[in-house]
Scaffold this motif. Structure first.
Motif, PDB file in Angstrom:
ATOM      1  N   TRP A   1      -5.347   3.206   3.950  1.00  0.00           N
ATOM      2  CA  TRP A   1      -5.288   2.158   3.048  1.00  0.00           C
ATOM      3  C   TRP A   1      -6.250   1.116   3.808  1.00  0.00           C
ATOM      4  O   TRP A   1      -6.739   0.477   3.131  1.00  0.00           O
ATOM      5  CB  TRP A   1      -4.633   1.398   2.211  1.00  0.00           C
ATOM      6  CG  TRP A   1      -3.343   1.290   3.301  1.00  0.00           C
ATOM      7  CD1 TRP A   1      -2.845   0.370   4.071  1.00  0.00           C
ATOM      8  CD2 TRP A   1      -2.436   2.308   4.162  1.00  0.00           C
ATOM      9  NE1 TRP A   1      -1.882   0.372   4.485  1.00  0.00           N
ATOM     10  CE2 TRP A   1      -1.345   1.218   5.081  1.00  0.00           C
ATOM     11  CE3 TRP A   1      -2.242   3.630   3.137  1.00  0.00           C
ATOM     12  CZ2 TRP A   1       0.060   1.874   5.461  1.00  0.00           C
ATOM     13  CZ3 TRP A   1      -0.598   4.336   4.954  1.00  0.00           C
ATOM     14  CH2 TRP A   1      -0.072   3.304   5.635  1.00  0.00           C
TER      15      TRP A   1
ATOM     16  N   CYS B   1       0.462   7.778   0.215  1.00  0.00           N
ATOM     17  CA  CYS B   1      -0.713   7.201   0.931  1.00  0.00           C
ATOM     18  C   CYS B   1      -0.786   8.518   1.991  1.00  0.00           C
ATOM     19  O   CYS B   1      -0.136   9.208   3.187  1.00  0.00           O
ATOM     20  CB  CYS B   1      -0.489   6.216   1.419  1.00  0.00           C
ATOM     21  SG  CYS B   1      -0.321   5.091   0.013  1.00  0.00           S
TER      22      CYS B   1
ATOM     23  N   PRO C   1       0.886  -0.733   0.498  1.00  0.00           N
ATOM     24  CA  PRO C   1       0.394   0.715  -0.158  1.00  0.00           C
ATOM     25  C   PRO C   1       0.649   1.498  -0.189  1.00  0.00           C
ATOM     26  O   PRO C   1       0.232   2.696  -0.221  1.00  0.00           O
ATOM     27  CB  PRO C   1      -0.909  -0.561   1.551  1.00  0.00           C
ATOM     28  CG  PRO C   1      -0.749  -1.882   1.710  1.00  0.00           C
ATOM     29  CD  PRO C   1       0.682  -1.866   1.287  1.00  0.00           C
ATOM     30  N   LEU C   2       1.718   1.281   0.288  1.00  0.00           N
ATOM     31  CA  LEU C   2       2.704   2.253   0.172  1.00  0.00           C
ATOM     32  C   LEU C   2       4.025   1.821  -0.714  1.00  0.00           C
ATOM     33  O   LEU C   2       4.986   2.760  -0.606  1.00  0.00           O
ATOM     34  CB  LEU C   2       3.500   2.316   1.744  1.00  0.00           C
ATOM     35  CG  LEU C   2       3.774   2.743   3.516  1.00  0.00           C
ATOM     36  CD1 LEU C   2       3.877   2.011   3.758  1.00  0.00           C
ATOM     37  CD2 LEU C   2       2.110   3.907   2.958  1.00  0.00           C
TER      38      LEU C   2
END
Lengths: 361, 502
Positions: free
Chosen positions: A311, A289, A252-253
């Motif tokens: 997220w 993010c 997610p990063l």
């Protein structure tokens, strides 16, 4: 040269197995720490090495010579292993000088050797004191000098700093390390304190459930732990879910570089990101993010910030900020990215493990 | 070991059961008058309460206030421990006819046994954490309330333990009450044994043991969840002593009165009777031989009891478990058995079952002493053994010292004071013992106590007095050594010792 070698060591108390196949090698002249929570069997291991307990199975070798292998058993007094117990265990009826000289032949008990040792341990002037007249730190110094007096091939330290207060502990730790290095003695320390293990030792062995999980230099252990469990045992952790992409992992990063390729492309991975690898930016831009600050702890030299990630609602990300003056206010929205390479393991469904809250403080 | 200790009780039970249960009840009820029970119980209660108050206050004054000459008082207040109860009784009653019956018994017994409360309480006050008192004051609790809620709370266990010993001593006392003409269970048993009916004596003894067990159970129930612990580490702060201020003079007078009453009167009146009565040469000669017999029997008992206590202490401390629990209970039982009962059981056994083998011989007397004073020896040795932990021997081993030299260089020096104290305590107790000695003394021998008793019974006070003084002189040495032992015991060991004592 190997000073101490332990192979496949087993020990039970009644039906309760404590050591379940310990393998450990300690290089002569090195300082090794055994790190583990209480009840993990580390003190038992020390007692078997010292000879206070006999192994049920397996072997202990000192300088290549077997001292306990099921057939041969050398009593503690024949092993020349110095032992520094948690409480010092000084002989209460003997003075500092007499304590230090206890293991020496009679005519050497008042000789130069004792004076040297007292000097080295920073105890000059206390020769005639009795244990009850000493502070906790001084007692541990005496215990160390007493153990070194017999010129042991190995010194075992059983949580010798646990009963001291924090400021004293730090100073004594470095003194002990200095004294041991100067004497050139091999040392084995057991502790449950990760700072102690990492800052003192040349090598750290993590003991878990009666077995050695990993034994390596402090840097390698911290940077490349062999499993998520071991990572949690050494410092705070963030775990991210990701997918393998060759030398990198998709998280997610963003796409993060791996220190070593973990698995075939597409495999689900658990990724370790240490708090100091997290970088915060003040405005969550397009390429970052987002996250919201929910908690901040100020330590002076640095600060720790806890964030709720955009997220994944349930995930809390821990970031360590080295410049404590730049800590964002509570509730602020920040951008999150990762610097440096990361370690990852195939995701074996240990999602519960991947909870940063379970990391040690 | 357990068998030897429990032997006396086993024989009593055997004998009692042989007589048949209904017969036993009959025997007990026939001689058990209400006044006997009332006498025993009210005396025990009153003296125990008085000893608790006097012993605790005296200890507080010495340990926690700026009492002038505290160290000297500390010694003077304890010395009465070495004076046999029957000598205190003799000292007072030979001076005034006021001292007799119940009031006499209360006065004499309180003066004779309050050190049993003083000693443990003083020790616990010395070892207690003074910080707790500061905390109480900082929480807005006044000085007096702090004393009751905190200081006494810290010493509670020691106070109850001391009271337990006091109650047991009173249940077992014979000589002092005989002199004062005060009837209790024990004097009645003795009379029955001597002139009336041995089986009645045995039956009554069982009642006495039951009373003793009640006392023990009451004490352990009162102990409850009370825990005394020191939290936090580091060196203990020096105790802050309370300023007596204007109370200094009255307090000094109170101490002086106590010492005069407990110490001055018995010694003074013995000296007075020597000059008044004019001891003859006969006394001089028997004084020497009686002193030798006394010393011989007491040394024997001290050796045997200490030798029995050492392995038990090591076993109990180093290998806790079932053996531990069993020994614990046996010691408990012995503690509740007055010397008279032990002596009766042993004499009964030797005359009835062993064809008078060994009856009224030196070994049997020494055996009786050893059983009676075994718990005392155990207390001292255990306190020391607990101090020398196994880890010290292990460390010695890791330093390359073999097991036997390690024991000689580490364990023995550490427990030597305890062994010495056990020896002294048993010796002291045996020198001042009268009741069991009267029953079991070898036929042609006389101890100081029995000679004193014979003269005293004939009202030959002048002849009796020198024996009293020699007993005090002999007993003073070990009691001094003992005082030093408990004074120097480090705190950890001390707390342990208290736990064992109480």
């Amino acid at each position: 040269m190997i000073s101490l070698e332990v192979t496949d060591l087993h020990k039970s108390y009644g039906s309760q197995p404590v050591l379940r196949g310990i393998d450990l090698a300690v290089v002569a002249g090195s300082f090794t720490s055994i790190l583990g929570p209480s009840g993990s069997g580390k003190t038992t291991l020390l007692r078997v090495i010292a000879g206070f307990e006999r192994a049920d199975h397996g072997a202990v070798r000192l300088g290549g010579e077997s001292v306990d292998d099921g057939e041969r058993y050398v009593a503690p007094e024949g092993r020349r292993i110095g032992f520094v117990p948690q409480d010092g265990s000084l002989f209460p009826h003997l003075s500092v000088e007499q304590n230090v000289g206890f293991g020496l032949p009679r005519r050497e008990r008042r000789g130069r050797r004792v004076v040297e040792l007292l000097d080295m341990a920073g105890l000059s002037g206390l020769e005639r004191r009795y244990p009850h007249q000493l502070s906790g730190g001084q007692q541990q110094r005496v215990a160390l000098a007493r153990a070194l007096a017999i010129e042991p091939s190995l010194v075992l330290l059983d949580e010798p700093f646990a009963s001291l207060d924090a400021s004293l502990r730090a100073a004594l730790r470095q003194d002990v390390r200095r004294v041991l290095k100067k004497a050139g003695t091999t040392a084995l320390l057991v502790t449950h304190d990760q700072d102690e293990a990492l800052s003192l030792a040349d090598r750290v062995a993590i003991i878990h459930d009666g077995q050695i999980g990993q034994c390596d230099t402090p840097q390698a252990l911290y940077g490349r732990p062999a499993s998520p469990e071991l990572a949690v045992g050494l410092g705070e952790t963030n775990f991210l879910r990701g997918k393998a992409r060759g030398d990198a992992v998709e998280t997610p990063l963003g796409l993060l570089c791996l220190k070593a390729a973990a698995a075939p492309v597409g495999t689900a991975l658990v990724v370790l990101v240490r708090p100091e690898q997290i970088v915060l930016s003040h405005d969550p831009g397009e390429d970052h993010c987002g996250a919201r600050v929910v908690e901040a702890e100020f330590y002076g030299h640095d600060a720790v910030v806890r964030l709720r990630a955009d997220w994944d609602d349930s995930a809390i990300v821990v970031a360590r900020i080295s410049d404590a003056s730049t800590v964002p206010p509570l509730g602020a929205r920040v951008g999150v990215s990762v610097r440096g390479d990361v370690v990852a393991w195939p995701d074996g469904g240990r999602s519960s493990r991947a909870d940063p809250e379970s990391g040690q403080e | 070991m357990v068998t030897v200790l429990a032997l006396p009780l086993a024989f009593l039970l055997r004998e009692a059961l042989d007589a048949g249960v209904s017969n036993l009840w009959h025997l007990i009820w026939r001689s058990l008058t209400a006044s006997l029970l009332w006498n025993t119980v009210r005396l025990t209660v009153v003296v125990t309460v008085l000893c608790a108050v006097i012993g605790t206050l005296a200890a507080y004054g010495v340990e926690r206030t700026d009492l002038p000459g505290a160290r000297v008082w500390a010694v003077l207040v304890v010395v009465p421990f070495a004076i046999p109860d029957f000598v205190v009784s003799f000292g007072w009653s030979s001076l005034s006819s006021w001292v007799q019956g119940f009031r006499g018994a209360v006065l004499v017994m309180t003066l004779a046994v309050y050190p049993l409360v003083y000693l443990p309480v003083a020790a616990s006050l010395r070892g207690a954490d003074p910080g707790q008192e500061d905390i109480a004051r900082s929480l807005g609790v006044g000085r007096l309330v702090t004393f009751f809620r905190v200081t006494l709370g810290q010493a509670r266990r020691a106070i109850f333990g001391g009271c337990l010993l006091v109650a047991l001593v009173i249940l077992a006392e014979y000589g002092a009450f005989e002199i004062l003409g005060f009837q209790t269970f024990t004097t009645e048993i003795f009379t029955e044994f001597r002139i009336v009916d041995t089986s009645v004596a045995c039956a009554l003894s069982l009642v006495l043991v039951v009373l003793g067990l009640f006392v023990l159970m009451g004490e352990s129930a009162s102990r409850g969840g009370g825990r005394v612990s020191r939290t936090g580490s580091g060196v203990q702060r020096a105790l802050v002593r309370r300023h007596l201020g204007h109370a200094r003079l009255p307090v000094l007078v109170a101490y002086a009165l106590l010492v005069v009453a407990a110490l001055g009167v018995p010694i003074g009146s013995s000296v007075y009777w020597i000059f008044e009565g004019g001891a003859d040469s006969l006394v001089g000669a028997s004084l020497g031989s009686a002193a030798l017999y006394t010393a011989g029997y007491s040394l024997g008992a001290a050796l045997v009891a200490t030798a029995m206590a050492l392995p038990v202490a090591l076993l109990v401390t180093r290998h806790p478990g079932r053996v531990h629990a069993m020994l614990e209970r046996t010691t408990f039982l012995v503690l509740a058995m007055p010397g008279l009962v032990v002596a009766l059981a042993i004499s009964y056994f030797s005359t009835q079952y062993a064809n008078s083998f060994g009856y009224q011989t030196a070994p049997l007397l020494v055996l009786a002493y050893s059983i009676m004073f075994f718990p005392l020896a155990l207390v001292c040795v255990r306190a020391s053994v607990a101090q020398s932990s196994v880890s010290l021997e292990e460390v010695a081993g890791s330093l390359g010292v073999r097991r036997l030299p390690a024991v000689l260089r580490v364990t023995l020096p550490l427990i030597a004071p305890g062994i010495g104290a056990a020896f002294c305590l048993v010796f002291l107790s045996a020198v001042t013992e009268l009741t069991a000695t009267l029953i079991l003394i070898p036929t042609n021998a006389e101890t100081l106590a029995t000679q004193f008793w014979a003269y005293q019974q004939n009202l030959s006070y002048g002849q009796a007095a020198p024996f009293a003084l020699v007993i005090i002189a002999i007993a003073a040495v070990p009691s001094y050594v003992l005082g030093r032992f408990f004074d120097r015991l480090p705190r950890r060991g001390l707390a342990q010792a208290q736990r064992e004592v109480v």
